[in-house]
Design a protein around this motif. Sequence first.
Motif, short mmCIF file in Angstrom:
data_model
loop_
_atom_site.label_atom_id
_atom_site.label_comp_id
_atom_site.label_asym_id
_atom_site.label_seq_id
_atom_site.Cartn_x
_atom_site.Cartn_y
_atom_site.Cartn_z
N ASP A 257 -4.24 2.40 -5.84
CA ASP A 257 -4.66 1.07 -6.27
C ASP A 257 -3.63 0.04 -5.80
OD1 ASP A 257 -5.42 -1.25 -7.55
OD2 ASP A 257 -5.57 -0.36 -9.55
N GLU A 258 -4.01 -0.82 -4.86
CA GLU A 258 -3.08 -1.80 -4.30
C GLU A 258 -2.59 -2.80 -5.34
OE1 GLU A 258 -4.85 -3.65 -0.94
OE2 GLU A 258 -4.81 -1.83 0.30
N ALA A 259 -3.27 -2.89 -6.46
CA ALA A 259 -2.84 -3.82 -7.51
C ALA A 259 -1.60 -3.33 -8.23
CB ALA A 259 -3.98 -4.05 -8.50
N VAL A 260 -1.31 -2.02 -8.14
CA VAL A 260 -0.20 -1.47 -8.93
C VAL A 260 0.80 -0.68 -8.10
CG1 VAL A 260 -1.59 -1.37 -11.03
CG2 VAL A 260 -1.49 0.62 -9.53
N MET A 261 0.54 -0.47 -6.80
CA MET A 261 1.46 0.34 -6.00
C MET A 261 1.47 -0.10 -4.55
SD MET A 261 -0.52 3.99 -5.45
CE MET A 261 -0.50 4.35 -7.21
N GLY A 262 2.54 0.25 -3.87
CA GLY A 262 2.68 -0.05 -2.45
C GLY A 262 2.09 1.04 -1.58
N ARG A 263 2.13 0.79 -0.28
CA ARG A 263 1.54 1.73 0.69
C ARG A 263 2.23 3.08 0.66
NH1 ARG A 263 -2.94 3.27 3.22
NH2 ARG A 263 -2.45 4.37 5.14
N SER A 264 3.54 3.09 0.49
CA SER A 264 4.28 4.36 0.45
C SER A 264 3.85 5.20 -0.74
CB SER A 264 5.79 4.11 0.39
OG SER A 264 6.51 5.30 0.31
N SER A 265 3.72 4.58 -1.90
CA SER A 265 3.27 5.31 -3.09
C SER A 265 1.91 5.92 -2.87
CB SER A 265 3.23 4.38 -4.31
OG SER A 265 4.51 3.96 -4.68
N SER A 266 1.00 5.17 -2.23
CA SER A 266 -0.35 5.65 -2.00
C SER A 266 -0.36 6.81 -1.02
CB SER A 266 -1.24 4.51 -1.49
OG SER A 266 -2.55 4.96 -1.25
N ALA A 267 0.30 6.64 0.13
CA ALA A 267 0.23 7.66 1.18
C ALA A 267 1.00 8.92 0.80
CB ALA A 267 0.77 7.09 2.48
N LEU A 268 2.26 8.77 0.40
CA LEU A 268 3.05 9.95 0.08
C LEU A 268 2.56 10.59 -1.21
CD1 LEU A 268 6.64 8.74 1.03
CD2 LEU A 268 4.96 9.97 2.41
N GLY A 269 2.11 9.77 -2.15
CA GLY A 269 1.52 10.33 -3.36
C GLY A 269 0.27 11.13 -3.05
N ALA A 270 -0.52 10.67 -2.08
CA ALA A 270 -1.73 11.40 -1.71
C ALA A 270 -1.39 12.73 -1.05
CB ALA A 270 -2.58 10.55 -0.77
N GLN A 290 8.74 4.63 -6.53
CA GLN A 290 7.32 4.77 -6.21
C GLN A 290 6.52 5.09 -7.47
OE1 GLN A 290 6.95 6.70 -1.93
NE2 GLN A 290 8.52 7.72 -3.12
N VAL A 291 5.24 4.71 -7.43
CA VAL A 291 4.36 4.86 -8.58
C VAL A 291 3.42 6.04 -8.33
CG1 VAL A 291 2.53 3.72 -9.91
CG2 VAL A 291 4.47 2.39 -9.03
N PRO A 292 3.23 6.92 -9.32
CA PRO A 292 2.33 8.06 -9.11
C PRO A 292 0.87 7.64 -9.06
CG PRO A 292 3.12 8.03 -11.38
CD PRO A 292 3.88 6.96 -10.64
N LEU A 293 0.06 8.46 -8.40
CA LEU A 293 -1.38 8.20 -8.37
C LEU A 293 -1.98 8.40 -9.75
CD1 LEU A 293 -2.59 9.99 -5.10
CD2 LEU A 293 -1.81 7.63 -5.39
N GLY A 294 -2.99 7.60 -10.05
CA GLY A 294 -3.69 7.75 -11.31
C GLY A 294 -4.81 8.77 -11.22
N ASP A 295 -5.53 8.95 -12.31
CA ASP A 295 -6.58 9.97 -12.36
C ASP A 295 -7.70 9.69 -11.36
OD1 ASP A 295 -5.22 11.27 -14.35
OD2 ASP A 295 -6.41 10.42 -16.00
N ALA A 296 -8.10 8.44 -11.25
CA ALA A 296 -9.20 8.11 -10.33
C ALA A 296 -8.80 8.40 -8.89
CB ALA A 296 -9.58 6.64 -10.48
N ALA A 297 -7.56 8.07 -8.52
CA ALA A 297 -7.09 8.34 -7.16
C ALA A 297 -6.99 9.84 -6.91
CB ALA A 297 -5.75 7.66 -6.93
N THR A 298 -6.54 10.57 -7.90
CA THR A 298 -6.44 12.02 -7.76
C THR A 298 -7.82 12.64 -7.54
OG1 THR A 298 -4.44 12.12 -9.13
CG2 THR A 298 -5.73 14.15 -8.93
#
Length: 311
Positions: A257-270, A290-298
């Motif tokens: 979610d771009e509203a709560v995390m940066g690109r690094s959090s999204s990509a590396l978290g994924a 970095q911010v962890p992925l949430g349930d919806a992203a998981t």
Amino acid sequence: MPLPTPLSGVVPPLCTPLTPGGDIDVPSLRALAERLIGAGVTGLFALGSSGETAYLSDARRRTALRTVVEAAAGRVPVLAGAIDMTTARVLDHARAAAGLGADALVVTAPYYTRTHPLEIAGHFRRIREAVDLPLFAYDIPMAVHTKLPSRTVLELAADGTLAGLKDSSGDDGALRRLLVELRRRGLDATFSVLTGSELTVDGALLAGAHGVVPGLGNVDPEGYVRLYAHARAGRWADAAAEQDRLAALFAITDVGDEAVMGRSSSALGAFKTALHLLGVIDSPATAAPQVPLGDAATKSVCRLLEDGGLL
């Protein structure tokens, strides 16, 4: 182990599994390295961008590299990122990597302050003179705010300072022109060009690149090994089909979610979430801040793994 000249094939930049408290998860990192070697990769790149090296303390960097070197056990070469702001700091990392048994170094241009091409060339020469390991330049302007000039790369390839280039610039035109000039000068037989662009590997190989360093290769190493094999055998339609499948799978990097995390959090978290769902690592934890992925992203990662035939 001796580094092939030129290095070719699939050399994934390993994720660095962490415990929820931020320490290196040594058993999970060993399991990841073993999985990649079993998939047929030709090398391992520890402490790169996918390895969160910028987030790790020096002690944790050493623990991660030691673990990868021990897990590889000479079966494939280990390239070690020695990435930092200045020549002095990079030299400290490079010497530590050599002492831990790395087979080659991967180094960016200096960053924090902008540097002139002559200063960049001097940076690489000082590292190569001080540490007797093959040296790969890492072109990643998104992170270091400097695009490595082709002229500098060619100069350092010709005088033996550099053994190769990891190109994560995203500038496919500049990469193509560099490959043409390397061939014209007869340097393509000794100087390795590895693309870091997961989505255009077939095109880069067709243009003459020697291999790929795919972050998504942590998740689907077999896919990139197949893609490389198809390309080397001239099965370009098969290579394109495999690339298309991997391009669809790469959508996992966009689930944050771009509203709560940066690109690094999204990509590396994924990447880490996918490895956790696949049972390779124990935790999808990423390094602070970095911010962890949430349930919806998981759930989105899980769906994309199913669509890609991995679950």
